[in-house]
Enzyme design. Structure first.
Site, PDB file in Angstrom:
ATOM      1  N   GLY A 261      -7.639 -10.907   4.748  1.00  0.00           N
ATOM      2  CA  GLY A 261      -7.745  -9.504   5.106  1.00  0.00           C
ATOM      3  C   GLY A 261      -7.331  -9.129   6.505  1.00  0.00           C
ATOM      4  N   GLU A 299      -8.196 -16.989   2.805  1.00  0.00           N
ATOM      5  CA  GLU A 299      -7.322 -16.480   1.743  1.00  0.00           C
ATOM      6  C   GLU A 299      -6.384 -15.401   2.289  1.00  0.00           C
ATOM      7  OE1 GLU A 299      -9.931 -14.997  -1.281  1.00  0.00           O
ATOM      8  OE2 GLU A 299     -10.701 -16.982  -1.816  1.00  0.00           O
ATOM      9  N   ARG A 302      -1.107 -10.946   3.209  1.00  0.00           N
ATOM     10  CA  ARG A 302      -0.230  -9.987   3.879  1.00  0.00           C
ATOM     11  C   ARG A 302       0.121 -10.426   5.304  1.00  0.00           C
ATOM     12  NH1 ARG A 302      -3.085  -6.099   2.939  1.00  0.00           N
ATOM     13  NH2 ARG A 302      -1.952  -5.220   1.179  1.00  0.00           N
ATOM     14  N   ARG A 338       3.626   1.435  -2.946  1.00  0.00           N
ATOM     15  CA  ARG A 338       2.476   1.900  -2.162  1.00  0.00           C
ATOM     16  C   ARG A 338       2.903   2.897  -1.092  1.00  0.00           C
ATOM     17  NH1 ARG A 338      -1.084  -3.660  -1.194  1.00  0.00           N
ATOM     18  NH2 ARG A 338      -1.861  -3.835  -3.327  1.00  0.00           N
ATOM     19  N   CYS A 374      13.201   9.322 -10.492  1.00  0.00           N
ATOM     20  CA  CYS A 374      13.291  10.725 -10.884  1.00  0.00           C
ATOM     21  C   CYS A 374      11.950  11.436 -10.770  1.00  0.00           C
ATOM     22  CB  CYS A 374      13.842  10.838 -12.301  1.00  0.00           C
ATOM     23  SG  CYS A 374      15.608  10.499 -12.371  1.00  0.00           S
ATOM     24  N   TYR A 403       3.758  -8.239  -0.767  1.00  0.00           N
ATOM     25  CA  TYR A 403       3.478  -7.271  -1.824  1.00  0.00           C
ATOM     26  C   TYR A 403       4.701  -6.489  -2.287  1.00  0.00           C
ATOM     27  CZ  TYR A 403      -1.425  -8.312  -1.207  1.00  0.00           C
ATOM     28  OH  TYR A 403      -2.614  -8.979  -1.158  1.00  0.00           O
TER      29      TYR A 403
END
Length: 470
Positions: A261, A299, A302, A338, A374, A403
Site C-alpha cells: 500500500g 505485499e 504499485r 481508472r 465511444c 495496473y
C-alpha cells in the site's frame, strides 16, 4: 518519523517544459520512445503500446530490500494484480521476490512465472473450497478472510500440510483520500472487523482453537492512504498478535503479513514516499515490529512498478471544440480505465512527442488528450499545457507500469495493446535501447473468440437455442 502522504495531497501532474514532461522517472524514457518508433513498435501498425523499464524494476526491488536490510526474516511478495504478466512476474521472481495472489488465475500465473509455492501467499475474500484445497495441496500460504473461511479450512486441512495459515483482520482505523482503495474502514468487506462487538474475542478464540493458525494479516489500503494511517493499522495488528500470544501463553503467532500500500507520487518524477520513509514511520509507531520476533511478509505492488512503465499512443486526429484543442489518441479508457473514470483520484502526466519519437518543442497549448472509446468522458487529461500536438505525433502516459497493463477494459472490443520490456545502454542522444516482448497485441481473432465465435449459431439454429415463444 511519521510522514503523511496521499495522492489527493499532491499537486496536479506537471505540464512544465516539454523536456521535463518527457523525462519520466527513468532517464531512458525518451530514448525508449524514439527507439520504439524507429523499430516499429509504436506507430501506424501499433498505435498504442506499453513499455516496462526492466532495470528500473530491479532498482525498485533493491530499494525495498535495502529499506528492510536490518530486519531478519522478511518475505517481500509482489501483488500480482498490479502486473499480471508472466514475464514481469518472472523478472520479480528472479529478483528474489515472492508473490501475493488473489484468484485462481493469479495463482496459475505465479506458478507459471516460477515462484516457489512456499513464496506465494493467497489472499481473497471469496476463496472457494477448491481454491483452498489446491493451495493447501501445493503448500501455498493462505490468509483466511473471515471466521467462516477458517471453518472451511478446518474441513479441508490435513495434518501434514506445509502451508502457513493466517487470518486477515480489519483494524478499522479509517480510510484515505480514495475510498475505493481504503480497506480498513468500518464497513470494509475485507477481514474480521476488530472493533465490532465481540469480534476481538472471537479472533482470540479462533487462534486458541487452532494451534496451526500462526499468522496475522492486515492491509489498510493503497493509493491515497497516508503513512500514519498505514502505521496505525499495522500497529493495531501487532498489538493484537501480542495479546493473543500472551493470552495463549505461547508464541503461536510467529509471522505478521503487513500488506503493502505504499502510495505513489503521480505528480512528478520524485519517488515519494520512499520505502525508507515507510520503515521509519512503522519503526516510530510500532517499535517492536522489526526486532525479529515476528517474521514479516509484505505485499507491495504499485510502488514497485508504477514509475517503471509508460504507455505510448499515436495521435490519430486533432480538432477544436468550444475553443479547446482536442487530441484524439489510441490511449483512453480501454488502457487507462481508472484515470478516465476517476480523473481526480488517478491523474497522469502526459508527454508530447513528435512523429519521429522525439520530445516536441514549442510554446505550450492547452489541450485535451482524448481516447478512442465511444463515450464523451473518454478523456485522459483535460486542458493540459503541452506543445501543440498534430496528426502523427505521439503522447506518453507516465507512471503506468502498475495496473494499467493488467486491468484493461474491453469496451468497444478494442484489442489489448502489446507490452514490451526495455533496457537502455546509456541516456541521451544515441543511446541503444533493446526491447523484449512481454505480451503480444491482441488479435481480432482473439477478440472474436472471446465474444463467442465458437457458439455463433447457438441461439439461431433450430434445436440449438431457447425456443421462440409461440
Amino acid at each position: 518519523m511519521t510522514q503523511t502522504s496521499s495522492q489527493s495531497a499532491s499537486p496536479p501532474p506537471s505540464a512544465a517544459s516539454p523536456q521535463a514532461a518527457a523525462s519520466g522517472r527513468s532517464p531512458y524514457v525518451a530514448d525508449a520512445v524514439r527507439a520504439a518508433v524507429e523499430q516499429g513498435l509504436l506507430g501506424g501498425h501499433s498505435p498504442v503500446a506499453g513499455f516496462i523499464d526492466t532495470d528500473g524494476v530491479r532498482d525498485s526491488v533493491a530499494a525495498l530490500r535495502d529499506a528492510f536490510a536490518g530486519t531478519p526474516g522478511v518475505l517481500h511478495t509482489f501483488a500480482a494484480k498490479a502486473a499480471a504478466l508472466i514475464p514481469v512476474l518472472r523478472l520479480l521472481a528472479d529478483c528474489g521476490m515472492g508473490c501475493e495472489v488473489a484468484s485462481p488465475g493469479e495463482l496459475r500465473l505465479a506458478l507459471d512465472a516460477g515462484f516457489a509455492p512456499s513464496d506465494i501467499v493467497l489472499d481473497s475474500p471469496v476463496k472457494t473450497r477448491e481454491e483452498i484445497r489446491l493451495a493447501l495441496a501445493l503448500g501455498v500460504a493462505v490468509n483466511a478472510d473471515s471466521l467462516d473461511e477458517l471453518r472451511r479450512i478446518d474441513e479441508l486441512r490435513s495434518p501434514d500440510t506445509v502451508s502457513v495459515l493466517g487470518l486477515r483482520v480489519n483494524p478499522q482505523v479509517g480510510g484515505g483520500s480514495i475510498g475505493a482503495m481504503s480497506t480498513a474502514t468500518a464497513t470494509s468487506k475485507f477481514g474480521v472487523a476488530l472493533r465490532d462487538a465481540g469480534a476481538r474475542e472471537a479472533v482470540v478464540r479462533a487462534f486458541g482453537e487452532r494451534p496451526w493458525l500462526t499468522r496475522l494479516h492486515a492491509h489498510v489500503g493503497s493509493q491515497g492512504c497516508p503513512l500514519d494511517l498505514i502505521a496505525a493499522g499495522i500497529g493495531a495488528t501487532y498489538r493484537l498478535a501480542e495479546e493473543i500470544n500472551g493470552r495463549l501463553g505461547t508464541r503461536q503467532i510467529t509471522s505478521l503479513d503487513i500488506g503493502g500500500g505504499l502510495p505513489v507520487n503521480f505528480a512528478d518524477d520524485t519517488v515519494r514516499p520512499a520505502y525508507t520513509d515507510y520503515v521509519a514511520a512503522l519503526t516510530e509507531a510500532v517499535p517492536g515490529l522489526f526486532d525479529g520476533r515476528y517474521a514479516l511478509v509484505t505485499e507491495f505492488g504499485r510502488s514497485l512498478l508504477a514509475k517503471n512503465g509508460f504507455i505510448g499512443a499515436l495521435v490519430e486526429y486533432t480538432k477544436d471544440a468550444g475553443g479547446r484543442r482536442v487530441a484524439i489518441t489510441h490511449a483512453g479508457a480501454q488502457t487507462a480505465t481508472r484515470t478516465v473514470l476517476m480523473p481526480d483520484a488517478w491523474p497522469l502526466r502526459v508527454g508530447a512527442f513528435g512523429a519521429d519519437g522525439r520530445p516536441k518543442e514549442g510554446p505550450p497549448l492547452a489541450q485535451d488528450i482524448a481516447g478512442p472509446c465511444c463515450f464523451a468522458g473518454d478523456v485522459v487529461a483535460y486542458g493540459r499545457e503541452l506543445p501543440e500536438l498534430r496528426e502523427g505525433d505521439f503522447v506518453v502516459l507516465y507512471d503506468t507500469g502498475a495496473y494499467y497493463f493488467s486491468a484493461p477494459w474491453a469496451y468497444n472490443s478494442l484489442p489489448r495493446p502489446a507490452v514490451h520490456g526495455f533496457r537502455a545502454t546509456a541516456g541521451g542522444a544515441g543511446a541503444e535501447v533493446v526491447f523484449a516482448p512481454v505480451r503480444d497485441a491482441q488479435s481480432l481473432d482473439s477478440i472474436a473468440a472471446e465474444c463467442g465465435l465458437a457458439h455463433a449459431d447457438a441461439l439461431t439454429v433450430p434445436g440449438g437455442g431457447p425456443a421462440r415463444p409461440a
